[in-house]
Motif scaffolding. Structure first.
Motif, short mmCIF file in Angstrom:
data_model
loop_
_atom_site.label_atom_id
_atom_site.label_comp_id
_atom_site.label_asym_id
_atom_site.label_seq_id
_atom_site.Cartn_x
_atom_site.Cartn_y
_atom_site.Cartn_z
N GLU A 1 0.94 -1.28 -0.01
CA GLU A 1 -0.16 0.13 -0.02
C GLU A 1 1.02 1.30 0.07
O GLU A 1 0.57 2.22 -0.57
CB GLU A 1 -1.00 -0.11 1.27
N ARG B 1 -9.49 6.17 -2.67
CA ARG B 1 -9.10 4.72 -2.51
C ARG B 1 -9.46 4.12 -1.51
O ARG B 1 -9.79 2.91 -1.62
CB ARG B 1 -7.36 4.92 -2.51
N GLN C 1 -13.04 3.00 -2.75
CA GLN C 1 -12.65 1.96 -3.67
C GLN C 1 -12.74 0.67 -3.20
O GLN C 1 -13.25 -0.39 -3.61
CB GLN C 1 -11.88 2.38 -4.68
N GLU C 2 -11.75 0.85 -2.16
CA GLU C 2 -11.46 -0.49 -1.73
C GLU C 2 -12.66 -1.10 -0.65
O GLU C 2 -12.66 -2.31 -0.70
CB GLU C 2 -10.18 -0.67 -0.58
N THR D 1 -15.19 -2.46 -3.10
CA THR D 1 -14.64 -3.81 -3.47
C THR D 1 -14.83 -4.71 -2.29
O THR D 1 -15.32 -6.14 -3.04
CB THR D 1 -13.03 -3.68 -3.90
N ASN D 2 -14.76 -4.74 -1.18
CA ASN D 2 -14.76 -5.72 -0.22
C ASN D 2 -16.29 -5.99 -0.16
O ASN D 2 -16.52 -7.38 0.04
CB ASN D 2 -14.30 -5.04 1.10
N GLY E 1 -8.26 -11.46 -4.40
CA GLY E 1 -7.82 -10.29 -3.46
C GLY E 1 -6.94 -11.06 -2.29
O GLY E 1 -6.96 -12.16 -2.05
N GLY F 1 -7.32 -5.63 2.59
CA GLY F 1 -7.58 -4.51 2.29
C GLY F 1 -7.61 -3.59 3.30
O GLY F 1 -7.52 -2.46 3.37
N MET G 1 -6.03 0.15 4.08
CA MET G 1 -6.86 1.22 4.28
C MET G 1 -6.37 2.05 5.51
O MET G 1 -6.32 3.16 5.58
CB MET G 1 -8.36 0.86 4.38
#
Length: 409
Positions: free
Chosen positions: A194, A314, A317-318, A321-322, A365, A369, A373
């Motif tokens: 990250e 971001r 977005q993450e 996505t999760n 994945g 995540g 973050m």
């Protein structure tokens, strides 16, 4: 981001609870062996002389009290608990009229041995198994020296079970330690990845800002003699872009420093990194994947520094996505709160998955995540939380500090 399910029964019951259950079950089994049950002509085991006398019942009661006390101590003082359980097993053998410690009365000791072997350091676990084996052998030695009959076969069975559960406990400890080490290593790799991603995005942002500065400087040079007011405007733009870029660079210095020297080369990045302006496009793309995203904007949108804008996007977005990968939910809500001038508040929450709805595959994945973050928000000195919602589902919140627009770099 999925809702939590109830823990299995074996994890909800404490080791002390299992030890107490093992003792009571063993005691019940021992008593039933000495009673003539329906369908039997006689009991399987002849009751001892003391079994039904007041002194025998008193000894059984004291042994049970010792065992329950040891079970209560197992979570806090496992070595002391083991001593109580061993004393109870030895004491219980007297009124039963047996020639060795019965296996049924040793089950609670086996639970304690497993707990100590699985949870305690190596030296303490070794002392525990030596103590348990020593009591069994000592009981046999006392009977031999006194000239009494000794149940060597029973003692060997008890001894074998003690060694087996101890080895199982040590194996469980090694497995747990290895899993923790693997998780820590994977989390560290996720943080490093990250940070490298942040560094690459910051590089693109700085390159974009320097391009603007170069264009404005060239324009100012061309008009400084004939149109000084236009040159002054260009210089103002140069100053604002330079200050904003420098401030963002300083906020991201930690990521750049930690990722330095890794030699990881990123692929070609977009000329202009995305920000909250791309949120509607993200919602549209996610809707095509089967999860409806509702975007709520609270307060008047404002200009954000590029690093804050990019990090906010971001995180959202993450999180979205999760939801698609892990929750099984068919919708989620994204809230961007601009009301506090010094903080940008972000929230992503999804309800409990509908019954029968299958989760989408993880699509490769990393499963870390949330770690990425948290790292991204932490580099901006913000606050990040993630966890189940009270009514089911999952919620992610992030608060990113927004520097004042007129603050000097």
């Amino acid at each position: 981001m999925s809702a939590t399910s109830p823990a299995p029964l074996r994890t909800r019951v404490t080791p002390g609870g299992w030890a107490a259950l093992a003792w009571l079950a063993g005691l019940l089994f021992t008593v039933l062996l000495r009673l003539r049950l329906p369908g039997q002509e006689e009991a399987d085991v002849l009751a001892g002389v003391l079994f039904l006398r007041w002194d025998g019942l008193t000894a059984l009661g004291l042994a049970t009290a010792l065992a329950l006390r040891g079970s209560a101590l197992l979570d806090r003082r496992p070595t002391a608990a083991l001593g109580h359980l061993l004393a109870a097993a030895v004491l219980c053998s007297t009124p039963l009229g047996v020639t060795a410690i019965p296996l049924a009365q040793y089950l609670a000791v086996d639970v304690a041995l497993y707990t100590i072997a699985a949870r305690r350091p190596t030296k303490e676990a070794e002392r525990a198994v030596l103590l348990a084996a020593g009591v069994v052998l000592g009981h046999l030695a006392v009977r031999f020296l006194a000239g009494w009959t000794a149940g060597t076969t029973t003692a060997l069975a008890v001894f074998s079970t003690a060694g087996a559960v101890w080895l199982l406990g040590r194996a469980a400890r090694q497995t747990r330690l290895h899993a923790e080490e693997t998780r820590a290593r994977a989390a560290g790799q996720a943080v490093t990845a990250e940070r490298l991603r942040i560094a690459r995005e910051m590089h693109d942002t700085i390159a974009h800002s320097i391009g603007i500065v170069a264009l404005q400087a060239g324009a100012a040079r061309l008009v400084i003699d004939k149109r000084p007011e236009l040159a002054r405007d260009a210089l103002d733009e140069i100053e604002a872009a330079s200050r904003e870029t420098l401030a963002g660079l300083r906020r991201m210095l930690g990521a750049l420093r930690d990722a330095e020297g890794s030699g990881t080369a990123g692929g070609p990045a977009p000329a202009e990194p995305p920000g909250l302006a791309a949120l509607d496009r993200l919602a549209e793309t996610t809707g095509a994947a089967g999860v409806r995203v509702t975007v709520r904007r609270v307060g008047a949108p404002r200009h954000l520094p590029p690093d804050v804008d990019l990090s906010a996007f971001r995180v959202l977005q993450e999180s979205v996505t999760n939801v698609v990968r892990h929750s099984g939910a068919d919708r989620c809500t994204v809230t961007v709160d601009h009301r506090d001038p010094g903080v940008l508040a972000l929230t992503v929450e999804n309800p409990r998955a509908a019954p029968g709805r299958r989760r989408a595959p993880a699509a490769g994945g990393s499963g870390y995540g949330l770690v990425g973050m948290r790292e991204r928000v932490g580099l901006l000195h913000g606050e990040f939380t993630a966890g189940p919602r009270p009514g089911g589902g999952f919620r992610v919140t992030a608060h990113l500090p927004v520097p004042p627009g007129d603050a000097p770099a």
